[in-house]
Write an enzyme that holds these catalytic residues in place. Structure first.
Site, PDB file in Angstrom:
ATOM      1  N   GLU A 109       3.759 -10.412  -8.927  1.00 54.39           N
ATOM      2  CA  GLU A 109       3.514 -10.832  -7.540  1.00 54.39           C
ATOM      3  C   GLU A 109       2.876 -12.211  -7.467  1.00 54.39           C
ATOM      4  O   GLU A 109       2.608 -12.728  -6.389  1.00 54.39           O
ATOM      5  CB  GLU A 109       2.664  -9.796  -6.808  1.00 54.39           C
ATOM      6  CG  GLU A 109       1.389  -9.396  -7.512  1.00 54.39           C
ATOM      7  CD  GLU A 109       0.644  -8.259  -6.801  1.00 54.39           C
ATOM      8  OE1 GLU A 109       0.992  -7.908  -5.672  1.00 54.39           O
ATOM      9  OE2 GLU A 109      -0.311  -7.736  -7.404  1.00 54.39           O
ATOM     10  N   CYS A 134       8.312  -2.989  -5.205  1.00 60.56           N
ATOM     11  CA  CYS A 134       7.559  -2.117  -4.294  1.00 60.56           C
ATOM     12  C   CYS A 134       7.029  -2.859  -3.072  1.00 60.56           C
ATOM     13  O   CYS A 134       6.175  -2.332  -2.361  1.00 60.56           O
ATOM     14  CB  CYS A 134       6.436  -1.400  -5.037  1.00 60.56           C
ATOM     15  SG  CYS A 134       5.242  -2.511  -5.796  1.00 60.56           S
TER      16      CYS A 134
HETATM   17  C1  PEP Z   1       2.971  -6.425  -2.846  1.00 61.61           C
HETATM   18  O1  PEP Z   1       2.196  -7.378  -2.939  1.00 61.61           O
HETATM   19  O2  PEP Z   1       4.175  -6.539  -2.567  1.00 61.61           O
HETATM   20  C2  PEP Z   1       2.463  -5.050  -3.035  1.00 61.61           C
HETATM   21  C3  PEP Z   1       3.282  -4.024  -3.042  1.00 61.61           C
HETATM   22  O3  PEP Z   1       1.142  -4.893  -3.161  1.00 61.61           O
HETATM   23  P1  PEP Z   1       0.103  -4.888  -1.924  1.00 61.61           P
HETATM   24  O4  PEP Z   1       0.907  -4.923  -0.659  1.00 61.61           O
HETATM   25  O5  PEP Z   1      -0.721  -3.675  -2.096  1.00 61.61           O
HETATM   26  O6  PEP Z   1      -0.685  -6.142  -2.168  1.00 61.61           O
HETATM   27 MG    MG Z   2       0.245  -7.146  -3.838  1.00 58.41          MG
END
Ligand code: PEP
Ligand code: MG
Length: 635
Positions: A470, A541
């Site tokens: 990410e 995700c």
């Molecule tokens: C994302 O960053 O895409 C992720 C799934 O994590 P979060 O939204 O919890 O930061």
């Molecule tokens: Mg994230």
């Protein structure tokens, strides 16, 4: 409690008459109210027509009073008794719910647990013992203080998660207050005929208590697509439009409404034509929803027979059951940070172990990916001493914080290792930017395993350790990280934030923060290819996985494993069934060659939307296709 000013006339279905009044056009016409359209957020799909029932403030009221020292034990006992009463009331609501409503039941179970939350009770106790405040006052102040821990309201209200957690605390404390003042029944709302319930906000129990009431739809002033009113309404299959700021100003009890939960619009005093349209859309949507849900447990296979894994993202343990109910093939992301939020002490190893174990057992034999805590940035936890940074998203967050607090991290890792004795778990590290971080985490995981072994607990010897991709640095180094991680999961919510340099909470730049930006698509493709070449499983995700167009594009970019909000799984399954991999790859190749997010969106609208129009509009195909010239709904 209810504000029924002018009882609506009954129509053929117990709702409003759909035919125009048969009176000559005279002075009566001057009284015909003007049709107005209110815009909100589509909270639960479906279309309803009927009279409005505007609910007043549902919060309990009480008198603030100080108590004598001698009365303190009595006040403490009143709180204990109120917890039991409130729990019993929630259990009663739970028992009244149809079995199919497991989603709603899960929320009510979570509330029963929250009623005994130690942080809440520490504060209540202190206010009674030290400040000598009556039980009601103590509960109310404790609630306000905990809500304030989430930061000033206006500043963070854009974050749906924060809004919801505030709402949960307010709701639980309201139940306690009602029990204290003797208004403990949540069945206060009684509808005598099918009506559209309009309120500032509806708590899950308020909504659940209307299960057997003929509520046609819900309209609320606050809320988001992920707010509990929306979740409950979706579970009840009742259309809802939330976040209609001026609903209480513009709607009166008895007004005829059309609530369009597909587009997020509410029509007040609709014309006869829009009522006819609404009824047709409603029928088409019901047929569509029935068809989609009946196929939710079938495997997700593309038109040319390629399997795709669809998993669920969860935040609360209770959501695991809901995920299975929606056909999830496991949990692709459990955001464990929510265990650390909203409390004064950190969760211990045993507490965490019990939570992880419950989730693992709920979805067994499917796998569960436990993400180590991602605290910092927009996820605030008062138990960590986070420095005041100018830009917390670029500061001490996630794995950086974990490595700075190795004892806290080791406690979490040990709890995860112990949970491995109960099912198939994987451990995932958020926000990794350097190989050094992954090596350090691996070293600590080994240490945690040895500690668990030494303490004589059961565990699985090999637990896959993977990482979120990410941060752009991790994406462009994916081939190198393949030597450090056993799996990758693309977190496009943050990847978009960091690659495009747009704060993920920025409202003014939200339109530019698009996962369809070719820069993001190229990063995804690079990671998918690196994983394939090095034999490392790659999933995704981020929120984009729950969009039918985006999911189709991701298939073409090489992904075969997606994790998303549970409610989106049946729809994404259906979207992917309609495509061959070759078709998706051809579209992805064109998308990668585009020069902007707009160009990618145009491409998808042209090449894919006609085939997925029913999924995008939430309507059965024939109606949706006839509307295919209209722009797709907000996604
Ligand atoms: C994302 O960053 O895409 C992720 C799934 O994590 P979060 O939204 O919890 O930061
Ligand atoms: Mg994230």
């Amino acid at each position: 409690m209810t504000d029924r000013r002018s009882p609506p006339p009954k129509g053929p279905e117990g709702a409003v008459p759909v035919a125009p009044p048969s009176v000559p056009p005279s002075t009566f016409d001057l009284d015909v109210p003007e049709a107005i359209t209110l815009k909100g957020i589509a909270g639960s799909p479906g279309v309803a027509v009927g009279p409005a029932l505007v609910l007043g403030d549902l919060r309990a009221s009480f008198v603030r009073r100080h108590v004598h020292t001698a009365q303190i034990p009595q006040e403490l006992e009143r709180v204990t008794a109120a917890v039991q009463t409130a729990k019993k009331t929630l259990q009663d609501v739970d028992a009244r719910m149809p079995k199919a409503m497991r989603e709603a039941a899960a929320i009510l179970t979570a509330y029963q647990m929250m009623l005994e939350d130690p942080t809440l009770h520490e504060r209540i106790d202190q206010k009674i013992r030290k400040d000598k405040k009556c039980a009601e006052w103590a509960v109310s102040e404790a609630s306000e203080e905990i809500v304030a821990l989430f930061g000033p309201k206006g500043a963070t209200d854009r974050d749906a998660y924060i809004v919801e957690r505030r709402h949960d605390i307010e709701f639980v404390c309201d139940r306690l207050l009602r029990a204290l003042v003797g208004e403990e029944s949540p069945h206060a709302v009684r509808l005598d005929e099918p009506m559209i319930v309009v309120a500032r906000d509806l708590s899950p129990a308020d909504t659940a208590s209307m299960v057997r009431e003929p509520a046609l739809a819900f309209v609320t002033c606050v809320g988001t697509r992920t707010s509990h009113t929306s979740i409950m309404a979706r579970a009840l299959e009742i259309p809802a439009v939330v976040g209609v700021a001026d609903a209480l100003e513009k709607i009166r009890t008895g007004d005829t409404l059309v609530v369009d939960g597909l587009t997020g619009q509410v029509y007040v005093h609709p014309t006869d034509q829009s009522i006819r349209d609404a009824r047709q859309r409603s029928e088409q949507h019901l047929a569509f929803a029935r068809r989609l849900l009946s196929a939710r447990h079938k495997p997700c296979v593309t038109a040319d027979g390629v399997s795709v894994q669809l998993k669920a993202n969860v935040e609360l343990p209770a959501e695991a059951i809901l995920a299975v109910d929606h056909g999830a093939q496991g949990i692709g992301l459990y955001r464990t940070e929510f265990l650390y939020i909203d409390r004064t002490t950190q969760p211990g190893e045993d507490e965490q172990y019990e939570v992880y174990r419950a989730i693992v057992e709920a979805v067994s034999p499917s796998p569960v990916t436990l993400r180590t805590f991602d605290i910092g940035g927009d996820k605030f936890a008062s138990t960590f001493q986070l420095p005041a940074e100018m830009n917390p998203a670029l500061g001490l967050r996630a794995v950086r914080l974990a490595l700075k607090e190795p004892e806290v991290f080791l406690t979490q890792l040990r709890a995860m290792v112990r949970a491995s004795a109960h099912g198939d778990i994987r451990i995932m590290v958020p926000m990794v930017a350097s190989v050094h971080e992954m090596r350090e985490v691996r070293r600590l995981l080994h240490q945690a395993i040895e500690q668990v072994r030494a303490r004589g607990h059961a565990f699985e010897e090999h637990i896959p350790l993977g990482m979120m991709v990410e941060v752009p640095a991790a994406a462009v180094m994916a081939d190198v990280f393949a030597g450090e991680a056993e799996f990758f999961s693309l977190g496009t919510n943050d990847l978009v934030q960091y690659a495009l340099a747009i704060d993920r909470a920025s409202q003014s730049l939200a339109a530019q923060a698009s996962p369809f930006d070719p820069a993001i698509l190229r990063l995804i493709k690079f990671v998918a290819d690196a994983g394939k070449n090095r034999g490392i499983p790659v999933s995704l995700c981020g929120a984009m996985a729950s969009d039918p167009l985006a999911a189709s594009l991701l298939l073409g970019l090489g992904l075969r494993d997606l994790s998303m909000e549970a409610a989106a799984i049946p729809e994404i399954k259906e979207a992917l069934r309609r495509l061959t991999v070759a078709e998706a790859e051809a579209i992805a190749a064109q998308a990668l060659a585009c020069d902007s997010a707009d160009a990618v969106e145009e491409l998808l609208a042209r090449e894919l939307a006609p085939r997925l129009i029913d999924l995008l509009a939430g309507l059965a195909e024939d109606v949706a296709v006839s509307r295919s010239s209209a722009p797709p709904p907000d996604r």
